[in-house]
Design a protein around this motif. Structure first.
Motif, PDB file in Angstrom:
ATOM      1  N   HIS A  75       0.861  -1.184   0.000  1.00 25.39           N
ATOM      2  CA  HIS A  75       0.000   0.000   0.000  1.00 25.39           C
ATOM      3  C   HIS A  75       0.896   1.232   0.000  1.00 25.39           C
ATOM      4  CE1 HIS A  75       0.604  -1.145   4.318  1.00 25.39           C
ATOM      5  NE2 HIS A  75       1.043   0.089   4.335  1.00 25.39           N
ATOM      6  N   PRO A  76       0.329   2.389  -0.333  1.00 27.08           N
ATOM      7  CA  PRO A  76       1.160   3.599  -0.288  1.00 27.08           C
ATOM      8  C   PRO A  76       1.613   3.879   1.144  1.00 27.08           C
ATOM      9  CG  PRO A  76      -0.883   4.000  -1.491  1.00 27.08           C
ATOM     10  CD  PRO A  76      -1.032   2.659  -0.842  1.00 27.08           C
ATOM     11  N   PHE A  77       2.750   4.500   1.272  1.00 27.23           N
ATOM     12  CA  PHE A  77       3.247   4.892   2.595  1.00 27.23           C
ATOM     13  C   PHE A  77       2.212   5.792   3.265  1.00 27.23           C
ATOM     14  CE2 PHE A  77       5.590   7.826   5.395  1.00 27.23           C
ATOM     15  CZ  PHE A  77       6.320   6.938   6.150  1.00 27.23           C
ATOM     16  N   ARG A  78       1.943   5.504   4.550  1.00 27.36           N
ATOM     17  CA  ARG A  78       0.971   6.324   5.274  1.00 27.36           C
ATOM     18  C   ARG A  78       1.710   7.355   6.118  1.00 27.36           C
ATOM     19  NH1 ARG A  78      -1.389   0.622   6.773  1.00 27.36           N
ATOM     20  NH2 ARG A  78      -2.712   0.278   4.950  1.00 27.36           N
ATOM     21  N   GLY A  79       1.491   8.620   5.784  1.00 27.50           N
ATOM     22  CA  GLY A  79       2.143   9.685   6.544  1.00 27.50           C
ATOM     23  C   GLY A  79       1.641   9.709   7.976  1.00 27.50           C
ATOM     24  N   LEU A  80       2.409  10.334   8.849  1.00 28.69           N
ATOM     25  CA  LEU A  80       2.037  10.386  10.271  1.00 28.69           C
ATOM     26  C   LEU A  80       2.186  11.808  10.783  1.00 28.69           C
ATOM     27  CD1 LEU A  80       4.242   7.411  10.799  1.00 28.69           C
ATOM     28  CD2 LEU A  80       2.178   7.439  12.141  1.00 28.69           C
ATOM     29  N   SER A  81       1.281  12.183  11.667  1.00 30.14           N
ATOM     30  CA  SER A  81       1.400  13.486  12.313  1.00 30.14           C
ATOM     31  C   SER A  81       1.298  13.312  13.810  1.00 30.14           C
ATOM     32  CB  SER A  81       0.269  14.415  11.866  1.00 30.14           C
ATOM     33  OG  SER A  81       0.606  14.999  10.651  1.00 30.14           O
ATOM     34  N   GLY A  82       2.369  13.655  14.498  1.00 30.08           N
ATOM     35  CA  GLY A  82       2.328  13.653  15.954  1.00 30.08           C
ATOM     36  C   GLY A  82       2.112  15.076  16.439  1.00 30.08           C
ATOM     37  N   ALA A  83       2.156  15.266  17.744  1.00 30.00           N
ATOM     38  CA  ALA A  83       1.946  16.608  18.291  1.00 30.00           C
ATOM     39  C   ALA A  83       3.042  17.554  17.821  1.00 30.00           C
ATOM     40  CB  ALA A  83       1.911  16.530  19.812  1.00 30.00           C
ATOM     41  N   ARG A  84       4.265  17.039  17.665  1.00 31.27           N
ATOM     42  CA  ARG A  84       5.385  17.911  17.298  1.00 31.27           C
ATOM     43  C   ARG A  84       5.970  17.623  15.925  1.00 31.27           C
ATOM     44  NH1 ARG A  84       8.569  19.180  21.863  1.00 31.27           N
ATOM     45  NH2 ARG A  84      10.266  19.828  20.478  1.00 31.27           N
ATOM     46  N   HIS A  85       5.890  16.370  15.491  1.00 25.05           N
ATOM     47  CA  HIS A  85       6.644  16.008  14.284  1.00 25.05           C
ATOM     48  C   HIS A  85       5.771  15.285  13.262  1.00 25.05           C
ATOM     49  CE1 HIS A  85      10.275  17.325  16.193  1.00 25.05           C
ATOM     50  NE2 HIS A  85      10.013  16.553  17.237  1.00 25.05           N
ATOM     51  N   THR A  86       6.158  15.458  11.993  1.00 19.31           N
ATOM     52  CA  THR A  86       5.364  14.902  10.902  1.00 19.31           C
ATOM     53  C   THR A  86       6.241  14.045   9.995  1.00 19.31           C
ATOM     54  OG1 THR A  86       4.006  16.875  10.946  1.00 19.31           O
ATOM     55  CG2 THR A  86       3.922  15.594   8.928  1.00 19.31           C
ATOM     56  N   ALA A  87       5.680  12.921   9.564  1.00 21.14           N
ATOM     57  CA  ALA A  87       6.356  12.070   8.568  1.00 21.14           C
ATOM     58  C   ALA A  87       5.540  12.158   7.280  1.00 21.14           C
ATOM     59  CB  ALA A  87       6.412  10.625   9.049  1.00 21.14           C
ATOM     60  N   PRO A  88       6.004  12.914   6.305  1.00 27.04           N
ATOM     61  CA  PRO A  88       5.209  13.060   5.087  1.00 27.04           C
ATOM     62  C   PRO A  88       5.252  11.795   4.234  1.00 27.04           C
ATOM     63  CG  PRO A  88       7.308  14.186   4.828  1.00 27.04           C
ATOM     64  CD  PRO A  88       7.279  13.642   6.238  1.00 27.04           C
ATOM     65  N   ALA A  89       4.180  11.591   3.477  1.00 27.73           N
ATOM     66  CA  ALA A  89       4.165  10.506   2.479  1.00 27.73           C
ATOM     67  C   ALA A  89       4.455  11.147   1.130  1.00 27.73           C
ATOM     68  CB  ALA A  89       2.794   9.841   2.460  1.00 27.73           C
ATOM     69  N   THR A  90       5.408  10.597   0.406  1.00 29.60           N
ATOM     70  CA  THR A  90       5.717  11.131  -0.924  1.00 29.60           C
ATOM     71  C   THR A  90       5.626   9.993  -1.941  1.00 29.60           C
ATOM     72  OG1 THR A  90       8.064  10.877  -0.381  1.00 29.60           O
ATOM     73  CG2 THR A  90       7.137  13.075  -0.156  1.00 29.60           C
ATOM     74  N   HIS A  91       5.240  10.334  -3.154  1.00 31.77           N
ATOM     75  CA  HIS A  91       4.978   9.295  -4.148  1.00 31.77           C
ATOM     76  C   HIS A  91       6.265   8.690  -4.702  1.00 31.77           C
ATOM     77  CE1 HIS A  91       3.285   7.422  -7.798  1.00 31.77           C
ATOM     78  NE2 HIS A  91       2.297   7.200  -6.967  1.00 31.77           N
ATOM     79  N   GLY A  92       6.165   7.442  -5.104  1.00 31.36           N
ATOM     80  CA  GLY A  92       7.289   6.793  -5.769  1.00 31.36           C
ATOM     81  C   GLY A  92       6.816   5.481  -6.365  1.00 31.36           C
ATOM     82  N   SER A 282      15.975  16.092  13.566  1.00 32.67           N
ATOM     83  CA  SER A 282      15.928  15.428  12.249  1.00 32.67           C
ATOM     84  C   SER A 282      14.515  15.581  11.682  1.00 32.67           C
ATOM     85  CB  SER A 282      16.215  13.926  12.373  1.00 32.67           C
ATOM     86  OG  SER A 282      17.271  13.673  13.273  1.00 32.67           O
ATOM     87  N   THR A 283      14.418  16.109  10.471  1.00 31.83           N
ATOM     88  CA  THR A 283      13.112  16.323   9.851  1.00 31.83           C
ATOM     89  C   THR A 283      12.946  15.384   8.665  1.00 31.83           C
ATOM     90  OG1 THR A 283      13.265  18.644  10.450  1.00 31.83           O
ATOM     91  CG2 THR A 283      11.635  18.078   8.769  1.00 31.83           C
ATOM     92  N   ALA A 284      11.866  14.613   8.683  1.00 28.69           N
ATOM     93  CA  ALA A 284      11.601  13.708   7.547  1.00 28.69           C
ATOM     94  C   ALA A 284      11.027  14.536   6.396  1.00 28.69           C
ATOM     95  CB  ALA A 284      10.614  12.629   7.966  1.00 28.69           C
ATOM     96  N   VAL A 285      11.630  14.398   5.209  1.00 30.98           N
ATOM     97  CA  VAL A 285      11.129  15.170   4.062  1.00 30.98           C
ATOM     98  C   VAL A 285      10.551  14.273   2.962  1.00 30.98           C
ATOM     99  CG1 VAL A 285      12.563  17.200   4.481  1.00 30.98           C
ATOM    100  CG2 VAL A 285      13.470  15.363   3.061  1.00 30.98           C
ATOM    101  N   THR A 286      10.796  12.968   3.039  1.00 35.64           N
ATOM    102  CA  THR A 286      10.147  12.036   2.107  1.00 35.64           C
ATOM    103  C   THR A 286       9.695  10.809   2.889  1.00 35.64           C
ATOM    104  OG1 THR A 286      12.097  10.700   1.549  1.00 35.64           O
ATOM    105  CG2 THR A 286      11.736  12.689   0.223  1.00 35.64           C
ATOM    106  N   GLY A 287       8.863   9.987   2.263  1.00 37.38           N
ATOM    107  CA  GLY A 287       8.458   8.720   2.873  1.00 37.38           C
ATOM    108  C   GLY A 287       7.720   7.885   1.837  1.00 37.38           C
TER     109      GLY A 287
END
Ligand code: HEM
Length: 320
Positions: A75-92, A282-287
């Motif tokens: 399945h496509p990567f599922r992005g996550l959002s916490g109170a402080r940090h975000t893991a974006p989902a990017t296409h590939g 550390s900031t996630a910029v792709t996923g």
């Protein structure tokens, strides 16, 4: 036969994520069947330098390439959002994970792959990674120590009975992280060690592990005491000239659920709010998430139908 996932840690790597242009499916399918041969051709000239290439296929590309049903957990990567940090989902659509002891070998193999893919793909991300001194990342910590090895690694990777048609395949998640190195280096080493959960110079796990250290958050133990592991091969990358410093995270597992659980613990926290302190620097910029078929499947996609569940005909002839 599994693709070359299990290797000794590489010194150099290239991570290439691309989308496939409409109408280019046949060309891409043909190239994927030839990746092993191209890798052999480039790598044979440098015996002992361990060139390898793993191919991952994204959820939206699968039905465009193959008539076989998709692997169950793709399945496509599922992005996550916490109170402080975000893991974006990017296409590939496609991931190529090239690695070896020398960057020139990875570079040459990538060049050969791109010659075949020219006009057929749009490159979304391309990262040249390296190991920083003794197996360290750019935070200065040894990275990869607790990776499972041997049979344990093979078990962590294997899909097995959960999806017999794709047994021997695996799943892979990649995320590109950028570090705030100024903030990190302003932190005393003893505090950095509490962020990671290991000592910096000697790489020994801390006995008084903070609950939000990276090691504590990513250690997952089932109720029956079994530790759920993944196989990682993070690489440092960056450009001091433009102030970019990063870690390219790559994790393989027999089910994406293990990696997703780790990510949930890192970004959202269990309990919520207990996020991984490594994210404060550390900031996630792709996923993205991909399925890693066996080498045999790439060579001959009909080989996945051995359990009779796929109901496919002669795919090689009919869909090329
Ligand atoms: C352990 C760095 C992202 C999973 C470690 C260690 C370091 C490290 C230095 C300790 C040594 C080792 O055992 O390898 C980083 C950096 C990251 C990152 C710099 C990105 C900024 C991730 C992500 C995951 C992950 C996204 C999972 C989704 C793990 C696991 C361990 C580990 C499972 C081993 C824990 C143990 O059993 O002791 N990482 N990591 N890491 N990391 Fe990461």
């Amino acid at each position: 036969m599994i693709q070359d996932v299990l290797r000794e840690p590489a010194k150099a790597a290239i991570f290439l994520v691309a989308d496939v242009r409409p109408g280019s499916e046949a060309a891409v399918r043909d190239l994927l069947a030839d990746v092993a041969g191209l890798t052999r051709a480039v790598g044979f000239r440098a015996p002992g330098d361990q060139l390898s290439c793993v191919v991952g296929i994204g959820a939206s590309l699968w039905p465009r390439l193959y008539r076989t049903r998709a692997p169950r957990d793709l399945h496509p990567f599922r992005g996550l959002s916490g109170a402080r940090h975000t893991a974006p989902a990017t296409h590939g659509d496609l991931l190529f994970h090239l690695r070896g002891r020398r960057l020139d070998l990875c570079f040459e193999l990538e060049r050969q792959l791109m010659r075949r893919l020219a006009g057929h793909v749009r490159v979304l991300d391309e990262v040249q990674g390296f190991k920083y001194f003794d197996e360290r990342d750019l935070l200065g910590f040894v990275d990869g120590t607790e990776n499972p090895a041997g049979d344990k690694a093979a078990a962590a990777l294997a899909i097995g009975d959960a999806d017999p048609a794709y047994a021997g395949g695996s799943y892979v998640v990649v995320q590109k992280y950028l570090h705030d190195l100024d903030a990190w280096q302003a932190l005393p080493v003893a505090e950095q060690e509490r962020v990671v959960g290991r000592s910096k110079l000697s790489d020994i796990e801390l006995t008084d592990q903070p609950v939000n250290s990276h090691v504590a958050v990513t250690t997952i133990v089932d109720r029956d005491g079994t530790e759920r592991q993944i196989v990682r091969e993070n690489m440092a990358f960056g450009s001091p000239g433009s102030g970019e410093f990063g870690t390219y995270f790559i994790g393989y597992a027999g089910t994406p659920a293990v990696i997703e659980r780790m990510l949930h613990r890192m970004f959202v926290g269990e309990p919520p709010g207990n996020h991984d302190r490594i994210l404060d620097f550390s900031t996630a910029v792709t996923g993205s998430l991909f399925f890693v078929p066996t080498a045999d499947f790439l060579d001959n996609p009909t080989s996945a139908g051995t359990d009779g569940s796929l109901g496919i005909g002669s795919l090689k002839r009919s869909s090329r």
